[in-house]
Each structure stands twice: as structure tokens, then as C-alpha cells.
Design a protein around this motif. Structure first.
Motif, PDB file in Angstrom:
ATOM      1  N   ARG A  80      -0.818 -10.995  -0.690  1.00 42.49           N
ATOM      2  CA  ARG A  80      -1.155 -10.228   0.621  1.00 42.49           C
ATOM      3  C   ARG A  80      -0.787  -8.891   0.751  1.00 42.49           C
ATOM      4  O   ARG A  80      -0.023  -8.379  -0.351  1.00 42.49           O
ATOM      5  CB  ARG A  80      -0.348 -11.030   1.734  1.00 42.49           C
ATOM      6  CG  ARG A  80      -0.644 -12.232   1.876  1.00 42.49           C
ATOM      7  CD  ARG A  80       0.013 -12.947   2.819  1.00 42.49           C
ATOM      8  NE  ARG A  80       1.674 -13.136   2.332  1.00 42.49           N
ATOM      9  CZ  ARG A  80       2.867 -13.142   2.876  1.00 42.49           C
ATOM     10  NH1 ARG A  80       2.728 -13.121   4.402  1.00 42.49           N
ATOM     11  NH2 ARG A  80       3.846 -13.393   2.572  1.00 42.49           N
ATOM     12  N   LEU A  81      -1.504  -7.931   1.610  1.00 41.51           N
ATOM     13  CA  LEU A  81      -1.375  -6.683   1.319  1.00 41.51           C
ATOM     14  C   LEU A  81      -0.753  -5.924   2.643  1.00 41.51           C
ATOM     15  O   LEU A  81      -0.998  -6.132   3.765  1.00 41.51           O
ATOM     16  CB  LEU A  81      -2.809  -5.850   1.089  1.00 41.51           C
ATOM     17  CG  LEU A  81      -2.782  -4.209   1.206  1.00 41.51           C
ATOM     18  CD1 LEU A  81      -2.209  -3.939  -0.321  1.00 41.51           C
ATOM     19  CD2 LEU A  81      -4.416  -3.958   1.025  1.00 41.51           C
ATOM     20  N   ALA A  82       0.329  -5.252   2.156  1.00 45.51           N
ATOM     21  CA  ALA A  82       1.065  -4.905   3.275  1.00 45.51           C
ATOM     22  C   ALA A  82       0.785  -3.172   3.354  1.00 45.51           C
ATOM     23  O   ALA A  82       0.770  -2.289   2.439  1.00 45.51           O
ATOM     24  CB  ALA A  82       2.738  -4.806   3.171  1.00 45.51           C
ATOM     25  N   THR A  83       0.370  -2.910   4.506  1.00 47.36           N
ATOM     26  CA  THR A  83      -0.075  -1.342   4.814  1.00 47.36           C
ATOM     27  C   THR A  83       0.435  -0.970   6.221  1.00 47.36           C
ATOM     28  O   THR A  83       0.499  -1.569   7.209  1.00 47.36           O
ATOM     29  CB  THR A  83      -1.665  -1.458   4.805  1.00 47.36           C
ATOM     30  OG1 THR A  83      -1.941   0.106   4.874  1.00 47.36           O
ATOM     31  CG2 THR A  83      -2.385  -2.187   5.612  1.00 47.36           C
ATOM     32  N   ALA A  84       0.637   0.346   6.399  1.00 43.92           N
ATOM     33  CA  ALA A  84       1.036   1.105   7.564  1.00 43.92           C
ATOM     34  C   ALA A  84      -0.489   1.274   8.261  1.00 43.92           C
ATOM     35  O   ALA A  84      -0.356   1.818   9.559  1.00 43.92           O
ATOM     36  CB  ALA A  84       1.821   2.126   7.490  1.00 43.92           C
ATOM     37  N   ALA A  97      -7.268  -2.642  -2.374  1.00 40.05           N
ATOM     38  CA  ALA A  97      -7.719  -4.141  -1.830  1.00 40.05           C
ATOM     39  C   ALA A  97      -8.108  -4.862  -3.004  1.00 40.05           C
ATOM     40  O   ALA A  97      -7.857  -6.071  -2.931  1.00 40.05           O
ATOM     41  CB  ALA A  97      -8.744  -3.999  -0.742  1.00 40.05           C
ATOM     42  N   ALA A  98      -8.899  -4.424  -3.832  1.00 41.49           N
ATOM     43  CA  ALA A  98      -9.391  -5.217  -4.914  1.00 41.49           C
ATOM     44  C   ALA A  98      -8.321  -5.676  -6.088  1.00 41.49           C
ATOM     45  O   ALA A  98      -8.391  -6.904  -6.460  1.00 41.49           O
ATOM     46  CB  ALA A  98     -10.469  -4.253  -5.891  1.00 41.49           C
ATOM     47  N   VAL A  99      -7.429  -5.108  -6.221  1.00 43.40           N
ATOM     48  CA  VAL A  99      -6.074  -5.519  -7.031  1.00 43.40           C
ATOM     49  C   VAL A  99      -5.416  -6.493  -6.570  1.00 43.40           C
ATOM     50  O   VAL A  99      -5.222  -7.609  -6.697  1.00 43.40           O
ATOM     51  CB  VAL A  99      -5.355  -4.305  -7.481  1.00 43.40           C
ATOM     52  CG1 VAL A  99      -4.160  -4.762  -8.263  1.00 43.40           C
ATOM     53  CG2 VAL A  99      -6.189  -3.322  -8.366  1.00 43.40           C
ATOM     54  N   ALA A 100      -5.262  -6.427  -5.030  1.00 40.89           N
ATOM     55  CA  ALA A 100      -4.420  -7.471  -4.195  1.00 40.89           C
ATOM     56  C   ALA A 100      -5.318  -8.644  -4.321  1.00 40.89           C
ATOM     57  O   ALA A 100      -4.589  -9.694  -4.311  1.00 40.89           O
ATOM     58  CB  ALA A 100      -4.107  -7.013  -2.874  1.00 40.89           C
ATOM     59  N   LEU A 101      -6.636  -8.591  -3.957  1.00 42.10           N
ATOM     60  CA  LEU A 101      -7.505  -9.832  -4.066  1.00 42.10           C
ATOM     61  C   LEU A 101      -7.301 -10.611  -5.544  1.00 42.10           C
ATOM     62  O   LEU A 101      -6.929 -11.844  -5.436  1.00 42.10           O
ATOM     63  CB  LEU A 101      -8.917  -9.255  -3.736  1.00 42.10           C
ATOM     64  CG  LEU A 101      -9.169  -9.476  -2.289  1.00 42.10           C
ATOM     65  CD1 LEU A 101     -10.719  -8.967  -2.037  1.00 42.10           C
ATOM     66  CD2 LEU A 101      -9.247 -10.736  -1.835  1.00 42.10           C
ATOM     67  N   GLY A 102      -7.646  -9.734  -6.444  1.00 41.40           N
ATOM     68  CA  GLY A 102      -7.369 -10.299  -7.802  1.00 41.40           C
ATOM     69  C   GLY A 102      -6.105 -10.882  -7.941  1.00 41.40           C
ATOM     70  O   GLY A 102      -5.969 -11.913  -9.070  1.00 41.40           O
ATOM     71  N   ALA A 103      -5.048 -10.545  -7.761  1.00 42.46           N
ATOM     72  CA  ALA A 103      -3.818 -10.682  -8.110  1.00 42.46           C
ATOM     73  C   ALA A 103      -3.248 -11.976  -6.878  1.00 42.46           C
ATOM     74  O   ALA A 103      -2.281 -12.609  -6.842  1.00 42.46           O
ATOM     75  CB  ALA A 103      -2.712  -9.793  -7.721  1.00 42.46           C
ATOM     76  N   GLY A 117     -11.562 -11.593   2.099  1.00 45.78           N
ATOM     77  CA  GLY A 117     -11.030 -12.314   1.569  1.00 45.78           C
ATOM     78  C   GLY A 117      -9.417 -11.613   1.667  1.00 45.78           C
ATOM     79  O   GLY A 117      -8.252 -12.228   1.219  1.00 45.78           O
ATOM     80  N   VAL A 118      -9.437 -10.248   1.702  1.00 50.65           N
ATOM     81  CA  VAL A 118      -8.013  -9.735   1.832  1.00 50.65           C
ATOM     82  C   VAL A 118      -7.416 -10.205   2.952  1.00 50.65           C
ATOM     83  O   VAL A 118      -7.854 -10.134   4.089  1.00 50.65           O
ATOM     84  CB  VAL A 118      -8.137  -8.231   1.991  1.00 50.65           C
ATOM     85  CG1 VAL A 118      -7.005  -7.460   2.272  1.00 50.65           C
ATOM     86  CG2 VAL A 118      -8.800  -7.516   0.735  1.00 50.65           C
ATOM     87  N   LYS A 119      -6.084 -10.455   2.868  1.00 48.13           N
ATOM     88  CA  LYS A 119      -5.002 -11.058   3.580  1.00 48.13           C
ATOM     89  C   LYS A 119      -4.001  -9.870   4.076  1.00 48.13           C
ATOM     90  O   LYS A 119      -3.283  -9.685   3.225  1.00 48.13           O
ATOM     91  CB  LYS A 119      -4.436 -12.480   3.280  1.00 48.13           C
ATOM     92  CG  LYS A 119      -5.308 -13.495   3.416  1.00 48.13           C
ATOM     93  CD  LYS A 119      -4.696 -14.905   2.916  1.00 48.13           C
ATOM     94  CE  LYS A 119      -5.875 -15.859   3.078  1.00 48.13           C
ATOM     95  NZ  LYS A 119      -7.096 -15.736   1.964  1.00 48.13           N
ATOM     96  N   LEU A 120      -3.883  -9.413   5.133  1.00 50.10           N
ATOM     97  CA  LEU A 120      -2.721  -8.380   5.392  1.00 50.10           C
ATOM     98  C   LEU A 120      -1.356  -9.122   5.767  1.00 50.10           C
ATOM     99  O   LEU A 120      -1.172  -9.950   6.461  1.00 50.10           O
ATOM    100  CB  LEU A 120      -3.132  -7.586   6.413  1.00 50.10           C
ATOM    101  CG  LEU A 120      -4.271  -6.690   6.483  1.00 50.10           C
ATOM    102  CD1 LEU A 120      -4.721  -5.859   7.643  1.00 50.10           C
ATOM    103  CD2 LEU A 120      -4.622  -5.865   5.207  1.00 50.10           C
ATOM    104  N   ALA A 121      -0.482  -8.480   5.136  1.00 46.38           N
ATOM    105  CA  ALA A 121       1.016  -8.977   5.317  1.00 46.38           C
ATOM    106  C   ALA A 121       1.330  -8.730   6.617  1.00 46.38           C
ATOM    107  O   ALA A 121       1.106  -7.698   7.007  1.00 46.38           O
ATOM    108  CB  ALA A 121       1.779  -8.823   4.171  1.00 46.38           C
ATOM    109  N   ASP A 179       0.924  -1.150   0.130  1.00 47.50           N
ATOM    110  CA  ASP A 179       0.051  -0.154  -0.058  1.00 47.50           C
ATOM    111  C   ASP A 179       0.826   1.246   0.060  1.00 47.50           C
ATOM    112  O   ASP A 179       2.064   1.140   0.305  1.00 47.50           O
ATOM    113  CB  ASP A 179      -0.912  -0.078   1.212  1.00 47.50           C
ATOM    114  CG  ASP A 179      -1.916   1.144   1.439  1.00 47.50           C
ATOM    115  OD1 ASP A 179      -2.170   1.548   0.606  1.00 47.50           O
ATOM    116  OD2 ASP A 179      -1.889   1.690   2.478  1.00 47.50           O
ATOM    117  N   THR A 180       0.685   2.437  -0.486  1.00 47.38           N
ATOM    118  CA  THR A 180       1.368   3.516  -0.487  1.00 47.38           C
ATOM    119  C   THR A 180       1.630   4.010   0.869  1.00 47.38           C
ATOM    120  O   THR A 180       3.040   4.434   0.949  1.00 47.38           O
ATOM    121  CB  THR A 180       0.190   4.784  -0.873  1.00 47.38           C
ATOM    122  OG1 THR A 180      -0.470   4.357  -2.084  1.00 47.38           O
ATOM    123  CG2 THR A 180       0.986   6.047  -1.073  1.00 47.38           C
TER     124      THR A 180
END
Length: 123
Positions: free
Chosen positions: A103-107, A94-100, A119-123, A5-6
Motif C-alpha cells: 500500500r502507498l502512504a502519501t500526503a 506507484a509502479a514500485v509499490a504495485l510490483g511490491a 491497482g494502487v492501494k493508498l494506505a 511516498d516522499t
């Protein structure tokens, strides 16, 4: 694969930060690092020095396009998670991460926890 994430990328560029250490660990283990084109655009809005752009560009692998299917999912996330003002870019990321299947890394985990039910999984 982990999508950044940004907010995570911005903080990961600060030497010694928690995000810098996590990102370095993932890179050391060969984890794939990517990012949605939406998050990359947010990042490029800066402010951003040329040297930080070069570092980010060398670390972030593929920038995954935002597709029509992602638009449908992002709209669902937006509508089902309260239609919060200013949250559409997070829904898109979140939608792009799910489609790919990434896992999503965010601060800003509080902003993304609401997507875990989808279904989003945080890293």
C-alpha cells in the motif's frame, strides 16, 4: 507492507503531525515500512539535516529498486493517466509499490488517486 511516498516521509518527520501519528501507529503494530529507491532519492535531494536523515534511515526499511518491469508499468501509468508534466516520478513510485504488493502512504493523495484504477492501494 506500506511504502512511503516522499511527501509522506517529509511530513512524518514533523513531530505530532498527522503523518507522524499514522507512521508511529503502523510501526507499533509491526507493519512493514518500505520505500521505493525513486522516492528515497527524492527525499535525499533535501534540504535535509543529518539528524533527520538518521531518523528516516532508521524508520524506512527496504528501499525497493526500480526495475525494467517497473519502467514498463510506470510508462503505462504515465500514458494512460494523461501524460501530466512532472508526474513521471509519481508513476515510478506507484509502479514500485504495485510490483511490491505494498500500500502507498502519501500526503498528496490527489496525485495518486488516478492510479487506483490500476491497482494502487493508498494506505
Amino acid at each position: 507492507m506500506i511504502h512511503l511516498d516522499t511527501s509522506f516521509l517529509i511530513r512524518a518527520l514533523v513531530a505530532g503531525s498527522a503523518e507522524d501519528r499514522r507512521l508511529s501507529g503502523w510501526i507499533a503494530t509491526g507493519e512493514g515500512i518500505g520505500m521505493s529507491a525513486v522516492a528515497w532519492a527524492e527525499f535525499l535531494c533535501g534540504p535535509l539535516s543529518a539528524s533527520r536523515l538518521r531518523v528516516a534511515d532508521s524508520v524506512v526499511g527496504p528501499r525497493v529498486d526500480f526495475t525494467g518491469e517497473d519502467a514498463v508499468l510506470a510508462t503505462r501509468l504515465f500514458n494512460e493517466c494523461g501524460r501530466r508534466r512532472g508526474s513521471l516520478p509519481d508513476c515510478m513510485i506507484a509502479a514500485v509499490a504495485l510490483g511490491a504488493g505494498a500500500r502507498l502512504a502519501t500526503a498528496d493523495e490527489a496525485d495518486f488517486h488516478r492510479f487506483e484504477a490500476f491497482g494502487v492501494k493508498l494506505a
